[in-house]
Design an enzyme around this catalytic site. Structure first.
Site, mmCIF file in Angstrom:
data_model
loop_
_atom_site.group_PDB
_atom_site.id
_atom_site.type_symbol
_atom_site.label_atom_id
_atom_site.label_comp_id
_atom_site.label_asym_id
_atom_site.label_seq_id
_atom_site.Cartn_x
_atom_site.Cartn_y
_atom_site.Cartn_z
ATOM 1 N N LYS A 1 0.841 -1.195 0.000
ATOM 2 C CA LYS A 1 0.000 0.000 0.000
ATOM 3 C C LYS A 1 0.885 1.258 0.000
ATOM 4 C CE LYS A 1 -3.453 2.246 2.850
ATOM 5 N NZ LYS A 1 -4.270 2.181 4.052
ATOM 6 N N LYS B 1 8.358 -0.651 12.877
ATOM 7 C CA LYS B 1 9.026 -0.300 11.621
ATOM 8 C C LYS B 1 10.146 0.711 11.883
ATOM 9 C CE LYS B 1 4.943 -1.003 8.663
ATOM 10 N NZ LYS B 1 3.945 -0.413 7.781
ATOM 11 N N GLY C 1 -4.742 -2.008 5.196
ATOM 12 C CA GLY C 1 -3.983 -3.172 4.739
ATOM 13 C C GLY C 1 -4.661 -4.489 5.053
ATOM 14 N N ARG C 2 -5.119 -4.640 6.300
ATOM 15 C CA ARG C 2 -5.689 -5.935 6.716
ATOM 16 C C ARG C 2 -7.098 -6.174 6.171
ATOM 17 N NH1 ARG C 2 -4.562 -2.574 10.777
ATOM 18 N NH2 ARG C 2 -6.198 -1.703 12.082
ATOM 19 N N GLU D 1 10.400 -4.886 4.390
ATOM 20 C CA GLU D 1 10.389 -6.298 3.980
ATOM 21 C C GLU D 1 10.101 -6.419 2.488
ATOM 22 O OE1 GLU D 1 8.843 -5.053 6.615
ATOM 23 O OE2 GLU D 1 8.832 -6.451 8.301
ATOM 24 N N HIS E 1 -6.130 -33.062 18.264
ATOM 25 C CA HIS E 1 -5.003 -33.883 18.720
ATOM 26 C C HIS E 1 -3.830 -33.024 19.165
ATOM 27 C CE1 HIS E 1 -6.848 -37.649 17.338
ATOM 28 N NE2 HIS E 1 -7.404 -36.850 16.440
ATOM 29 N N GLU F 1 -4.645 -6.697 15.205
ATOM 30 C CA GLU F 1 -4.095 -5.403 14.780
ATOM 31 C C GLU F 1 -5.177 -4.315 14.910
ATOM 32 O OE1 GLU F 1 -0.863 -5.417 11.631
ATOM 33 O OE2 GLU F 1 -2.353 -4.227 10.586
HETATM 34 O O1 F6P Z 1 1.618 -4.923 9.559
HETATM 35 C C1 F6P Z 1 1.393 -3.552 9.566
HETATM 36 C C2 F6P Z 1 0.998 -3.040 8.256
HETATM 37 O O2 F6P Z 1 0.928 -1.664 8.342
HETATM 38 C C3 F6P Z 1 -0.301 -3.662 7.792
HETATM 39 O O3 F6P Z 1 -1.410 -2.989 8.198
HETATM 40 C C4 F6P Z 1 -0.095 -3.723 6.323
HETATM 41 O O4 F6P Z 1 -0.966 -4.636 5.790
HETATM 42 C C5 F6P Z 1 1.356 -4.117 6.246
HETATM 43 O O5 F6P Z 1 1.958 -3.388 7.278
HETATM 44 C C6 F6P Z 1 2.060 -3.892 4.944
HETATM 45 O O6 F6P Z 1 2.099 -2.554 4.556
HETATM 46 P P1 F6P Z 1 2.235 -2.137 3.043
HETATM 47 O O7 F6P Z 1 1.116 -2.734 2.300
HETATM 48 O O8 F6P Z 1 2.224 -0.647 3.033
HETATM 49 O O9 F6P Z 1 3.565 -2.669 2.550
#
Ligand code: F6P
Length: 545
Positions: A209, A514, A269-270, A215, A386, A355
């Site tokens: 986003k 972050k 995002g979520r 990452e 189990h 979150e």
């Molecule tokens: O995990 C935190 C977060 O801000 C989420 O809400 C989001 O889905 C994710 O990081 C990834 O962020 P981006 O889509 O901006 O890379």
């Protein structure tokens, strides 16, 4: 209009619930069934392909009516209207929260800052359709003219786990494309995936986003470098696509405009799998199935908006959760799907729920003196039986559990499905009924055990029972029912956030992580280590040496 700011504990319903809890907490659900033959029908909601039985909960008519009164006193109805109408209910980021707009019907109108966003949403959906169909059919090819065989989704958090969960859940509906998900900044993750790929036939979808997430950018850069060992810069155009709100950064990365899928700041995002973030889903199962997923979610949106609260699935599930969290002191909730396809469903909901509602200040910015977000966990049944069911049955904690099952299996193996569903039904029944000492003794006697042995063993075989469960029985796992199921939990999150008087749609706790990692990375890469406590300092020195 923003959200109402009402302290739930100051409502009349809350204090009545507290007294009601004291008066009713010893009640046994199995006795309530004996006292009320209509209980099963009364505490159940039948809606389209869903049958939600919440009768095996520690509730009476009075509990439900007080919980519904609580929903009224915190102005839930008004909050739902503000949510659906694009008000900036994500107040700390000054954003609307409109994942519902992503699955709206074509003719709907939903305004953000005076602009109807539905036509834009449909524009992006059309792009997803055309692009995914061209990849699936082989019309769009890789740089050597070969059809694509593999797709790699590069993203993290909501830009990964939603598409990953749905793709796995809808495996039955999959086409020939093999999907891979690279999320962790752990270089071993990306390298393991790369081992399986052929640069000529792999499409990479970078999903972020913000397009600033460490990452995702690290993984995308590593993958681009790997790709350029086999191809040239100009070939990036055919092999890389991006989904983001940050078009500038995408251009810097070298992805061509026609492969860029926008999203909007009003999509969290979520909650984003319904947007172009779901491109990997459309690639995996075809656009029609992706659209069905959205249609199912839309049906749940309409149900949530329109159904009376006492017939409203997300509202009832949220109220029950508040009942256990805030009155019984339950800290966790288990979500147990009885289908292997939903293997990542609980992990997905961990992000969605924790979150969103893992917050400790209210909507006025005050510290909260009551409990908020529950801890979510789970694994598919029967495997989980189990593994950790022992603790649910005989442990000391109250763990409200959702059982999700399907009337029909997808491959139609009746023998297996009957066994699976026998476990599904038997577990909720056993969790409610438990087993008394007298029952245990009688059972051991009938097995021929001696009195002395029985006396030693009996107490270990007693099951307290009265463990609360919801049973969500669905016709069949289809893109449509999956869409409705996910949306059901999304709206449950919303209702809980409204009751707890928190903002469910920001995630400052994650943002902190972050920033911290950036500073510590400098300490690892530079010769000097900055200021840290002595423990962290020693650990960093040991790592660097
Ligand atoms: O995990 C935190 C977060 O801000 C989420 O809400 C989001 O889905 C994710 O990081 C990834 O962020 P981006 O889509 O901006 O890379």
């Amino acid at each position: 209009m923003t959200l109402p700011k009402i302290n739930p504990t100051a409502t009349k319903a809350w204090s009545e619930l507290a007294s009601h809890f004291e008066a009713s907490k010893e009640k046994q659900v199995k006795d309530l069934f004996l006292q009320d033959h209509k209980r099963a029908a009364k505490f159940a909601i039948e809606w389209k392909d869903f049958y939600v039985d919440f009768s095996k909960n520690r509730i009476t008519d009075e509990t439900l009516s007080l919980l519904l009164q609580l929903a009224d006193e915190v102005h839930l109805k008004e909050a739902i209207n503000n949510y659906y109408e694009g008000e900036k209910i994500n107040q700390t980021e000054s954003r609307a929260v409109l994942h519902t707009a992503l699955r709206a019907k074509k003719g709907d109108t939903i305004f953000v800052d005076g602009v109807n966003v539905v036509p834009e949403v449909y524009g992006v959906k059309e792009h997803v359709k055309v692009f995914s169909e061209a990849i699936i059919s082989g019309e769009k090819t890789g740089f050597t003219g070969k059809a694509f065989t593999d797709v790699v989704n590069i993203g993290i958090g909501g830009s990964d786990i939603g598409p990953a969960m749905v793709t796995e859940s809808l495996k039955f509906y999959k086409n020939h494309l093999k999907l891979h998900f690279v999320s962790n900044v752990d270089g071993d993750h990306v390298n393991e995936v790369l081992k399986e790929l052929n640069a000529e036939t792999t499409l990479f979808v970078v999903v972020s986003k913000t397009f600033t997430t460490q990452e995702t950018l690290s993984n995308a850069t590593t993958i681009k470098e790997w790709f350029l060992k086999y191809a040239s810069q100009k070939d990036i155009a055919a092999h890389f696509a991006a989904v983001s709100t940050n078009t500038e950064k995408i251009e810097e990365f070298g992805i061509v405009q026609e492969n860029v899928f926008p999203m909007w700041d009003w999509v969290g995002g979520r909650f984003s799998l319904w947007s172009a973030v779901g491109l990997s889903i459309a690639l995996a199962v075809g656009y029609e199935n992706f659209d069905e997923l959205l249609a199912g979610a839309n049906e749940m949106d309409v149900h949530f908006k329109e159904a009376d609260f006492k017939e409203n699935i997300p509202v009832i599930l949220a109220l029950l959760s508040v009942w256990y969290n805030n009155f019984y002191g339950a800290e966790t909730e288990a979500i147990i799907p009885y289908t292997q396809y939903l293997g990542r469903f609980s992990a997905y909901l961990q992000q969605g729920i924790m979150e969103s509602n893992g917050k400790s200040v209210d909507r006025e910015g005050n510290e909260i003196p009551y409990q908020t977000g529950t801890i979510i966990w789970g694994e598919p049944g029967t495997n989980s039986q189990h593994a950790f069911f022992q603790l649910i049955h005989q442990g000391t904690k109250v763990i409200p559990t959702d059982f999700i099952g399907f009337k029909h299996s997808l491959h139609g193996n009746k023998d297996h499905h009957n066994k699976l569903m026998a476990n599904f039904f038997a577990q909720t029944e056993a969790l409610m009924n438990g087993k008394t000492k007298a029952e245990v003794v009688a059972e051991l006697k009938s097995n021929g055990l001696e009195q002395g042995v029985i006396a030693k063993l009996a107490s270990f075989k007693v099951f307290e029972g009265n463990k609360p469960t919801n049973t969500i029985l669905i016709e069949k796992l289809t893109p449509k029912t999956l869409g409705a199921l996910i949306a059901m939990y999304e709206h449950k999150i919303f209702v809980q956030g409204i009751i707890w008087n928190i903002f469910s749609f920001d995630q400052w706790g994650v943002e902190l992580g972050k920033q911290l990692a950036k500073n510590t990375l400098k300490d690892i890469e530079n010769s000097d280590i900055g200021n840290h406590d002595s423990s962290t300092m020693t650990l960093l020195q040991k790592f660097k040496n």
